[in-house]
Design a protein around this motif. Structure first.
Motif, short mmCIF file in Angstrom:
data_model
loop_
_atom_site.label_atom_id
_atom_site.label_comp_id
_atom_site.label_asym_id
_atom_site.label_seq_id
_atom_site.Cartn_x
_atom_site.Cartn_y
_atom_site.Cartn_z
N LEU A 117 63.54 -118.37 73.32
CA LEU A 117 62.36 -117.83 74.01
C LEU A 117 61.55 -116.95 73.06
O LEU A 117 60.37 -116.72 73.29
CB LEU A 117 62.76 -117.08 75.28
N ASP A 118 62.19 -116.48 71.97
CA ASP A 118 61.41 -115.77 70.94
C ASP A 118 60.36 -116.70 70.34
O ASP A 118 59.21 -116.30 70.13
CB ASP A 118 62.32 -115.15 69.86
N ILE A 119 60.73 -117.97 70.15
CA ILE A 119 59.76 -118.95 69.64
C ILE A 119 58.68 -119.20 70.69
O ILE A 119 57.49 -119.16 70.40
CB ILE A 119 60.46 -120.28 69.27
N VAL A 120 59.13 -119.45 71.92
CA VAL A 120 58.15 -119.76 72.99
C VAL A 120 57.18 -118.60 73.18
O VAL A 120 55.97 -118.81 73.29
CB VAL A 120 58.88 -120.10 74.32
N ASN A 121 57.68 -117.37 73.18
CA ASN A 121 56.78 -116.21 73.31
C ASN A 121 55.79 -116.14 72.15
O ASN A 121 54.63 -115.77 72.35
CB ASN A 121 57.59 -114.91 73.36
N ALA A 122 56.23 -116.48 70.96
CA ALA A 122 55.35 -116.38 69.79
C ALA A 122 54.26 -117.45 69.80
O ALA A 122 53.12 -117.19 69.42
CB ALA A 122 56.17 -116.46 68.50
N LEU B 235 54.58 -107.04 69.22
CA LEU B 235 53.64 -105.96 69.52
C LEU B 235 53.15 -106.06 70.96
O LEU B 235 53.07 -105.06 71.68
CB LEU B 235 52.46 -106.02 68.55
N ARG B 236 52.85 -107.27 71.41
CA ARG B 236 52.36 -107.46 72.77
C ARG B 236 53.41 -106.98 73.79
O ARG B 236 53.10 -106.32 74.77
CB ARG B 236 52.00 -108.93 72.98
N LYS B 237 54.67 -107.34 73.51
CA LYS B 237 55.78 -106.98 74.40
C LYS B 237 55.83 -105.48 74.69
O LYS B 237 56.17 -105.03 75.79
CB LYS B 237 57.10 -107.42 73.74
N ARG B 238 55.47 -104.71 73.68
CA ARG B 238 55.47 -103.25 73.79
C ARG B 238 54.63 -102.74 74.97
O ARG B 238 54.92 -101.69 75.54
CB ARG B 238 54.89 -102.73 72.48
N TYR B 239 53.59 -103.52 75.28
CA TYR B 239 52.65 -103.07 76.31
C TYR B 239 52.74 -103.89 77.60
O TYR B 239 51.96 -103.69 78.51
CB TYR B 239 51.22 -103.10 75.75
N GLN B 240 53.69 -104.84 77.63
CA GLN B 240 53.81 -105.69 78.81
C GLN B 240 54.70 -105.04 79.87
O GLN B 240 55.63 -104.32 79.53
CB GLN B 240 54.42 -107.05 78.42
N LYS B 241 54.41 -105.37 81.12
CA LYS B 241 55.23 -104.86 82.21
C LYS B 241 56.19 -105.93 82.73
O LYS B 241 57.06 -105.64 83.54
CB LYS B 241 54.35 -104.40 83.37
N PHE B 242 55.98 -107.18 82.30
CA PHE B 242 56.80 -108.29 82.79
C PHE B 242 57.22 -109.06 81.54
O PHE B 242 56.43 -109.81 80.97
CB PHE B 242 55.95 -109.16 83.73
N ILE B 243 58.44 -108.83 81.10
CA ILE B 243 58.88 -109.33 79.80
C ILE B 243 59.90 -110.45 80.00
O ILE B 243 60.97 -110.25 80.55
CB ILE B 243 59.49 -108.16 78.97
#
Lengths: 246, 246
Positions: A117-122, B235-243
């Protein structure tokens, strides 16, 4: 490192594994369950989120998520959800995301019985298509075949309706992709297998990726061991200062 | 969502991609570089971490990490490091981790040009062996061969010394595994390939996993596009509320 107070919704196999793995991290544990589960934690009854819990971990069922999620959002505590299948219900997902925006909670969906999911998120915005292939021994479908047999091919929603036992894996992947049109699901009965084999194919303008999983069962054989361990890794990351793969 | 102030160490290709992808998130950007790079950000000279930056992002080089990492730790700001290869130097890694414990920083190593680190993080304590196979067209090694040729097989440290161009991928994977003995590296010249193909094989008591990457280059062809996008996702994850995916 001690100090985390956890409230488990669901005191079964997953909660047992998390408590065992995170002895160094968890100072106090509470749980809610409809039955006694022998978990080494304070049983809460009726349902309420203990004031002094730092985080809430759902590891019960899709129904438990639907029943208690809004109470958790009201508690303003960070919320880890294993039964992502609850979000196959689009109305529930919309309502949940709307209420989440108004709360101070952050919600984490661990990768569960799949990875990559690290790939999918990227590559998320640059995906052409993702295919999830779920291969199981024929007896998992109650059939006997001597050759590889395609049981289902279609979109994720249809797959989830017809094969609810794979709902969490399909929905977690779908939530990561964020676009129903881009996820195809194939379900295959494969007599050469002794255990399940999940594959994810990602085709994108960033590259092509193929992730193959041959998961072994956890101490409770109904769950892949990878699923609770992905939750353990998510919880551990919360307290780490040096995060790899992040 | 706007509001993040970023300080880039290195104003090249990766910083350009991050700024382009995170327009909605980045309110202000600073950068340090030994040369003018045309980045749409305030150039800092000589090196110092701007007081009002929220986070520091290294996307320069192994040498830059070694030179400036301790200044960043002193700034107490969260630190994203792309040139993980700096940690191939064990003395540097030890010193860095020691100083990190005394600071309020958190350090994030994005997955870079590989994925499946969610799996590696989850099964970490239960790994038997991980093999990283790096396949490239023969000309990448300055040779001509007509068949698949094993160029190197050995441990990660040796691979890093002899093939420093793959240092970030090997070191990131090694940091995730946390045990040098458990990572084997194979480097193969493969005349059937037009682009690089990286494979990770994980053998563990949780299951077997195989992740295959066929990365396309980013706008600057020396870097896989996946690498800067993994930083963008972190970086985006840092500001997300639904990870999703931990």
């Amino acid at each position: 490192m001690k100090g985390c107070k956890v409230f488990f919704i669901g005191g079964g196999n997953i909660a047992h594994i998390v408590l065992g793995e995170l002895k160094d991290l968890i100072e106090k544990a509470y749980y809610f369950d409809v039955k006694e589960t022998g978990l080494n934690a304070v049983k809460i009854e009726p349902f309420c989120v203990p004031d002094d819990a730092d985080i809430v971990v759902e590891c019960a069922s899709v129904d438990a998520v639907k029943k208690y999620a809004f109470d958790v959002l009201k508690s303003e505590k960070d919320f880890y959800i294993m039964s992502s299948g609850a979000f196959a219900d689009e109305d529930f997902l919309k309502e949940f995301l709307r209420k989440l925006q108004d709360s101070r909670c952050r919600v984490f969906i661990p990768s569960g019985a799949i990875g990559g999911l690290d790939i999918v998120n990227a590559v998320k915005d640059k995906i052409f298509e993702v295919t999830l292939v779920l291969r199981k021994p024929p007896k998992a479908f109650g059939i006997e075949v001597n050759f590889e047999t395609l049981i289902f091919e279609g979109n994720a929603c249809e797959a989830i309706k017809r094969f609810p036992q794979n709902v969490n894996v399909a929905v977690t992947l779908l939530l990561a992709i964020g676009n129903l049109e881009k996820l195809k699901v194939k379900i295959i009965a494969d007599p050469s297998l002794k255990m399940n084999k999940h594959e994810i194919f990602v085709d994108s303008s960033v590259g092509k990726y193929h992730i193959i999983h041959e998961n072994l069962p956890s101490p409770n054989p109904k769950t892949s061991y990878l699923a609770p361990l992905s939750l353990v890794a998510s919880l551990r990351k919360r307290y780490q200062k040096f995060i790899v793969g992040g």
